[in-house]
Design a protein around this motif. Structure first.
Motif, mmCIF file in Angstrom:
data_model
loop_
_atom_site.group_PDB
_atom_site.id
_atom_site.type_symbol
_atom_site.label_atom_id
_atom_site.label_comp_id
_atom_site.label_asym_id
_atom_site.label_seq_id
_atom_site.Cartn_x
_atom_site.Cartn_y
_atom_site.Cartn_z
ATOM 1 N N ASP B 32 0.865 -1.185 0.000
ATOM 2 C CA ASP B 32 0.000 0.000 0.000
ATOM 3 C C ASP B 32 0.901 1.233 0.000
ATOM 4 O O ASP B 32 1.682 1.426 0.946
ATOM 5 C CB ASP B 32 -0.884 -0.034 1.250
ATOM 6 C CG ASP B 32 -1.886 1.117 1.300
ATOM 7 O OD1 ASP B 32 -1.581 2.196 0.747
ATOM 8 O OD2 ASP B 32 -2.948 0.934 1.915
ATOM 9 N N PRO B 33 0.857 2.072 -1.033
ATOM 10 C CA PRO B 33 1.764 3.229 -1.087
ATOM 11 C C PRO B 33 1.497 4.247 0.021
ATOM 12 O O PRO B 33 2.400 5.022 0.370
ATOM 13 C CB PRO B 33 1.483 3.841 -2.464
ATOM 14 C CG PRO B 33 0.117 3.373 -2.821
ATOM 15 C CD PRO B 33 -0.046 2.031 -2.190
ATOM 16 N N ASP B 34 0.318 4.231 0.580
ATOM 17 C CA ASP B 34 -0.014 5.190 1.642
ATOM 18 C C ASP B 34 0.597 4.785 2.980
ATOM 19 O O ASP B 34 1.064 5.632 3.739
ATOM 20 C CB ASP B 34 -1.536 5.304 1.811
ATOM 21 C CG ASP B 34 -2.210 5.791 0.541
ATOM 22 O OD1 ASP B 34 -1.572 6.556 -0.208
ATOM 23 O OD2 ASP B 34 -3.364 5.404 0.303
ATOM 24 N N THR B 35 0.566 3.514 3.266
ATOM 25 C CA THR B 35 1.010 3.041 4.588
ATOM 26 C C THR B 35 2.338 2.297 4.529
ATOM 27 O O THR B 35 2.983 2.104 5.566
ATOM 28 C CB THR B 35 -0.036 2.086 5.180
ATOM 29 O OG1 THR B 35 -0.102 0.908 4.357
ATOM 30 C CG2 THR B 35 -1.408 2.752 5.243
ATOM 31 N N GLY B 36 2.728 1.854 3.348
ATOM 32 C CA GLY B 36 3.934 1.056 3.221
ATOM 33 C C GLY B 36 3.740 -0.398 3.609
ATOM 34 O O GLY B 36 4.681 -1.196 3.528
ATOM 35 N N GLU B 37 2.560 -0.769 4.044
ATOM 36 C CA GLU B 37 2.310 -2.152 4.481
ATOM 37 C C GLU B 37 2.123 -3.071 3.277
ATOM 38 O O GLU B 37 1.545 -2.677 2.258
ATOM 39 C CB GLU B 37 1.070 -2.208 5.371
ATOM 40 C CG GLU B 37 1.249 -1.502 6.708
ATOM 41 C CD GLU B 37 0.006 -1.602 7.563
ATOM 42 O OE1 GLU B 37 -1.006 -2.183 7.106
ATOM 43 O OE2 GLU B 37 0.044 -1.074 8.693
ATOM 44 N N TRP B 38 2.620 -4.289 3.441
ATOM 45 C CA TRP B 38 2.411 -5.283 2.394
ATOM 46 C C TRP B 38 0.934 -5.637 2.305
ATOM 47 O O TRP B 38 0.270 -5.797 3.337
ATOM 48 C CB TRP B 38 3.214 -6.551 2.679
ATOM 49 C CG TRP B 38 4.696 -6.324 2.752
ATOM 50 C CD1 TRP B 38 5.484 -6.403 3.864
ATOM 51 C CD2 TRP B 38 5.566 -5.962 1.673
ATOM 52 N NE1 TRP B 38 6.787 -6.115 3.563
ATOM 53 C CE2 TRP B 38 6.872 -5.843 2.207
ATOM 54 C CE3 TRP B 38 5.378 -5.726 0.317
ATOM 55 C CZ2 TRP B 38 7.973 -5.501 1.434
ATOM 56 C CZ3 TRP B 38 6.465 -5.379 -0.468
ATOM 57 C CH2 TRP B 38 7.746 -5.278 0.095
ATOM 58 N N GLU B 55 1.514 -0.872 -5.115
ATOM 59 C CA GLU B 55 2.825 -0.779 -5.770
ATOM 60 C C GLU B 55 3.557 -2.110 -5.650
ATOM 61 O O GLU B 55 3.480 -2.779 -4.607
ATOM 62 C CB GLU B 55 3.684 0.292 -5.068
ATOM 63 C CG GLU B 55 3.258 1.706 -5.330
ATOM 64 C CD GLU B 55 4.185 2.689 -4.629
ATOM 65 O OE1 GLU B 55 4.020 3.892 -4.873
ATOM 66 O OE2 GLU B 55 5.050 2.268 -3.832
ATOM 67 N N TRP B 56 4.297 -2.448 -6.702
ATOM 68 C CA TRP B 56 5.170 -3.630 -6.655
ATOM 69 C C TRP B 56 6.525 -3.204 -6.103
ATOM 70 O O TRP B 56 7.138 -2.251 -6.599
ATOM 71 C CB TRP B 56 5.335 -4.223 -8.045
ATOM 72 C CG TRP B 56 4.075 -4.909 -8.518
ATOM 73 C CD1 TRP B 56 3.102 -4.376 -9.318
ATOM 74 C CD2 TRP B 56 3.668 -6.235 -8.196
ATOM 75 N NE1 TRP B 56 2.099 -5.282 -9.515
ATOM 76 C CE2 TRP B 56 2.413 -6.442 -8.844
ATOM 77 C CE3 TRP B 56 4.206 -7.279 -7.442
ATOM 78 C CZ2 TRP B 56 1.716 -7.647 -8.751
ATOM 79 C CZ3 TRP B 56 3.504 -8.465 -7.348
ATOM 80 C CH2 TRP B 56 2.275 -8.653 -7.990
ATOM 81 N N ARG B 57 6.995 -3.905 -5.077
ATOM 82 C CA ARG B 57 8.284 -3.578 -4.466
ATOM 83 C C ARG B 57 9.117 -4.858 -4.325
ATOM 84 O O ARG B 57 8.589 -5.912 -3.938
ATOM 85 C CB ARG B 57 8.085 -2.961 -3.077
ATOM 86 C CG ARG B 57 7.346 -1.627 -3.122
ATOM 87 C CD ARG B 57 7.169 -1.066 -1.727
ATOM 88 N NE ARG B 57 6.443 0.207 -1.775
ATOM 89 C CZ ARG B 57 6.064 0.881 -0.702
ATOM 90 N NH1 ARG B 57 6.321 0.407 0.501
ATOM 91 N NH2 ARG B 57 5.415 2.021 -0.827
ATOM 92 N N PRO B 58 10.407 -4.769 -4.606
ATOM 93 C CA PRO B 58 11.259 -5.961 -4.442
ATOM 94 C C PRO B 58 11.446 -6.298 -2.964
ATOM 95 O O PRO B 58 11.442 -5.412 -2.112
ATOM 96 C CB PRO B 58 12.579 -5.545 -5.086
ATOM 97 C CG PRO B 58 12.580 -4.055 -5.041
ATOM 98 C CD PRO B 58 11.161 -3.609 -5.113
ATOM 99 N N VAL B 59 11.584 -7.592 -2.700
ATOM 100 C CA VAL B 59 11.843 -8.056 -1.330
ATOM 101 C C VAL B 59 13.084 -8.928 -1.321
ATOM 102 O O VAL B 59 13.568 -9.375 -2.387
ATOM 103 C CB VAL B 59 10.652 -8.865 -0.755
ATOM 104 C CG1 VAL B 59 9.440 -7.970 -0.577
ATOM 105 C CG2 VAL B 59 10.331 -10.057 -1.649
ATOM 106 N N SER B 60 13.594 -9.184 -0.145
ATOM 107 C CA SER B 60 14.777 -10.026 0.009
ATOM 108 C C SER B 60 14.543 -11.401 -0.606
ATOM 109 O O SER B 60 13.463 -11.979 -0.477
ATOM 110 C CB SER B 60 15.112 -10.179 1.487
ATOM 111 O OG SER B 60 16.084 -11.187 1.669
ATOM 112 N N ALA B 61 15.577 -11.908 -1.232
ATOM 113 C CA ALA B 61 15.507 -13.258 -1.808
ATOM 114 C C ALA B 61 15.675 -14.330 -0.742
ATOM 115 O O ALA B 61 15.498 -15.514 -1.019
ATOM 116 C CB ALA B 61 16.584 -13.413 -2.879
ATOM 117 N N GLN B 62 16.034 -13.926 0.446
ATOM 118 C CA GLN B 62 16.238 -14.879 1.541
ATOM 119 C C GLN B 62 14.950 -14.998 2.360
ATOM 120 O O GLN B 62 14.268 -14.003 2.621
ATOM 121 C CB GLN B 62 17.360 -14.401 2.465
ATOM 122 C CG GLN B 62 18.687 -14.172 1.781
ATOM 123 C CD GLN B 62 19.497 -15.441 1.624
ATOM 124 O OE1 GLN B 62 19.138 -16.471 2.186
ATOM 125 N NE2 GLN B 62 20.578 -15.372 0.866
#
Lengths: 381, 137
Positions: B32-38, B55-62
């Protein structure tokens, strides 16, 4: 809503077959007419109809079973076993208490062999089609197998414990004349069953069945004038969670945490009883793992102890808490939720021969459907 | 171990962002672009916020394996007899606990899958597309 106001006065079903030559509508008509006759009623006595979004409505089926006045009709809004084994009873009681209907019929049928198969509806879910199907995460046995592995991680689950669930239900099916799978099954036969998705074998999954069932709900006062002992709806509760179908099997914080504790709490409170008061239970056994968890949620044992409960033999014929006394969905037949409810009614009426639970007076019925769950407490007057 | 080969159906174009990430070697989730929560999986409508565009955001591969199963009889439409057995995992990135990404277990070298095992994201080409894969660390 108070318990003990309505009763299930008639029950009926078609044979449970792996494949029926009859179309769904024909089976549903047969089941309805059987239930009406069982109640000692005429088709024209039925003035209420509660359908399901997966089966024909009253405008089609009503005329075929001889209804002359469809004064009250409704459609259940939850999935699978929750609808006929729980939510439909709430709607029926509301209609009867409001004076909208005297005798409400609730039919449910399934054609597991229909084109597209039993998993076809999953493929229509955009999230599943985009994110799950390309990696092979598809179909109830796969979803529930992943739950079983997580349950095993959280609580422990040996192969023998898992096997004890279908073996228990098969023992009941062996003494149920109309059960779909009656051949004896022990641990060796279990191990010969085809692995579907680890750790679930074919016999850990419910049957594929073509059949229909129906039952009739009437006011308790009217039920006293009908042929069978009065089996009251003493309590009923529906629980839900907020994980829609597209995310239910992956994003629920605990994927095997069905809303069964909530439904059980509502039903026991309405009925004014506790799990220790029960004489027997019918548990929606889509899969071994879901039966284990719901057995816990009904309070038949502690959380995390469901598999050990079955392995100890408590649910077997002669055990202290018989479960799925006509073989359940895994050996008896799979008409979601409704044939379990009907078996509960029959046990409380008595006279079920070798499989009769002695002096059965109180039975819990657990129904699971997607993100909803029902618990119903049936009581013999 | 095999790999399932089933076409990707993007009936919801919003989900293209996931595969755009895979093509670039990234694992992406929606926030959520407003809150930053997944907010995962991306729903058709964000609960209570019908105007919000995720929004699509990259996350850790681990990350870790929440659960798994080895599919022996594949239930996908069509014939997949030559692709089984394969193991499906539900992966939780260290950046987004509780957000689970389904994928296939790869490069396991005979390691038994287990809940809680450490995994690393690895895109897997299959035919004309790329799917999410995860390898034991």
């Amino acid at each position: 809503m108070k318990g003990g106001m309505v009763a299930i006065t008639g029950v009926g079903e078609t044979p449970f077959l792996r494949r029926s030559e009859e179309p769904l509508m024909q089976m549903m008509v047969r089941a309805c007419l059987a239930a009406i006759a069982d109640a000692g009623l005429k088709p024209s006595d039925i003035d209420g109809y509660i359908g399901n979004r997966m089966t024909p409505g009253s405008d089609d089926l009503g005329p075929l079973i001889g209804m002359t006045d469809r004064a009250f009709t409704a459609v259940t809004d939850v999935a699978g076993g929750t609808a006929p084994a729980g939510q439909a009873l709430i709607l029926a009681q509301l209609a009867i208490e409001a004076g909208l209907a005297r005798h409400v019929i609730i039919p449910y049928g399934i054609q597991s062999t229909k084109p597209g198969g039993v998993y076809g509806f999953h493929a229509k879910e955009p999230l599943k089609a985009a994110l799950e199907m390309p990696v092979g995460f598809f179909g109830q046995p796969t979803y529930f197998a992943s739950m079983a592995n997580r349950y095993a991680y959280d609580h422990g689950l040996s192969e023998e414990e898992l096997a004890s669930v279908p073996i228990t239900y098969r023992k009941w099916a062996e003494i149920t004349p109309w059960a779909q799978r009656r051949e004896p099954m022990g641990i060796e036969e279990y191990r010969q069953s085809r692995m579907i998705s680890t750790p679930l074998r074919a016999v850990d999954c419910c049957l594929t069945t073509d059949a229909a069932c129906a039952y009739i709900v009437s006011a308790v006062e009217r039920a006293k004038d009908l042929p069978h002992p009065v089996v009251q709806v003493q309590g009923v509760g529906v629980g839900t969670n907020n994980f829609p179908h597209g995310v239910l099997f992956t994003q629920n914080p605990c994927t095997y945490e069905y809303p069964g504790e909530a439904s059980a709490k509502k039903a026991y409170t309405m009925a004014g009883v506790v799990p220790a008061d029960l004489d027997l239970a019918q548990v929606y056994d889509g899969f071994s793992i879901s039966a284990i968890v719901q057995t816990e949620m009904l309070g038949l044992c502690g959380r995390g102890e469901g598999a050990k409960f079955y392995a100890a033999g408590h649910a077997l014929p002669g055990g202290r808490m018989p479960v799925n006394t006509s073989g359940g969905h895994m050996s008896g037949g799979y008409v979601p939720g409704i044939n379990l409810l009907i078996e509960g009614v029959r046990q409380l009426r008595g006279g079920q021969g070798e499989r009769q639970v002695p002096d059965a007076r109180l039975c819990a019925v657990a129904g699971l459907g997607g993100n909803s769950h029902s618990t119903t407490i049936l009581a013999r007057d | 171990m095999g790999i399932p080969n089933y076409p990707i159906h993007l009936d919801d174009p919003q989900l293209q962002g996931f595969y755009d990430g895979l093509a670039m070697g990234e694992l992406r989730l929606t926030a959520d672009p407003d809150t930053g929560e997944w907010v995962w999986y991306p729903p058709e409508v964000v609960p209570g916020k019908p105007d919000t565009v995720l929004e699509w955001r990259p996350v850790s591969a681990q990350g870790t394996c929440y659960t798994f199963t080895t599919v022996v009889r594949c239930l996908l439409p069509g014939d997949h007899a030559t692709e089984v057995p394969f193991t499906v995992v539900l992966f939780e990135s260290d950046d987004a606990p509780g957000c689970r990404v389904p994928g296939v277990l790869v490069d396991d070298d005979g390691v038994e899958p287990a809940c809680g095992m450490r995994l690393r994201f690895r895109p897997v080409p299959v035919g004309d597309h790329v799917i999410a894969g995860f390898a034991p660390v």
